[in-house]
Design a protein around this motif. Sequence first.
Motif: not given
Length: 336
Positions: A28-29, A31-32, A35, A37, A39, A42, A45-46, A163
């Motif tokens: 998640a980090q 992706i954050s 991109y 998004a 964290a 993410m 959701l993961f 969020t």
Amino acid sequence: MNIRFLDLLSIHALFPGFLISALIALAAQFISEHYGAPAMLMALLFGIALNFLSEDSRCKSGIAFAARPVLRFGVALLGLRISFDMAADLGWPIVGIVVSGVIVTILFGLVIARFFGHGSRFAFLSAGSVAICGASAAMAISAILPRDERTEERLVFTVVGVTILSTLAMIVYPIIAHFMEYDARTAGIFIGATIHDVAQVVGAGFSISEETGDVATVVKLIRVAMLAPIILVATVVIRRSSGGDMDSTNRPPFVPFFLAAFAVLVFLNSFGLFPPALTLLGAEVSRWALLTAIAAVGMKSALKEVLKVGLPAISLLIAETLFIGCFTVSSLLWVS
């Protein structure tokens, strides 16, 4: 020897589930950072995508450990980011607006929740997350509420909702601040007093100017500091309202340990007893603990069950968000 063997056995049982939660936090980090998004969203959701692991006998206990003790540890360490000097630098009228905004938003949520078909638990969870600090507040509040079969559903829905609303506010609120012709300081107060999550407050504030970002961050951390008294009052109310209905194992302690640790860290940090390096380390550890915890909460939640919370719940979150925004704007008009 027996105690050491039992400790090793316990660590062995917790390790698989905790490791998976930590790996989700890392993903998640990543992706954050690459991109943009959020964290927290993410990680959640993961986690939901890997919900089946929460029923795996090898992972179940470790996921439960990450979702509760690790969560409380992360909330406690938030105290390292706050000091009494923050309030003094802003001025007491502004502090009064920020503190009042937190209190009246929670009361507003408790009052109107019944019109959206929700009880006091979801009302306090949603209003507290909107009023204080988004996902972090939602997780802290959930930790002291009496647990039932829908505890994880309510928490997941609230984290997702605040969020998303925070991310939208990060884009829209700087435009509103410009439309209202706020100067850099007033814009920082508005953004820090209204946006839910700390990361989005920082993003919105520094998108206007460095001064706005600094003021917004301080205002936001004052809201975070309200977490301790709000949870303490809520704990007292829960204990009294439960009366004899809850046994001693289900009844929350008068002062939850993580809340006491949070308050002690704020107190010590206010007197400059921690070196800056330790404060930064504590804030970073807190962030990773909360990311790991929300990943675990996601794994404990089935998406089809979360969606059952429905339109009335998101409508309640939106109403609470609009309320704290309108309260802050009208209060700033009054003090200006």
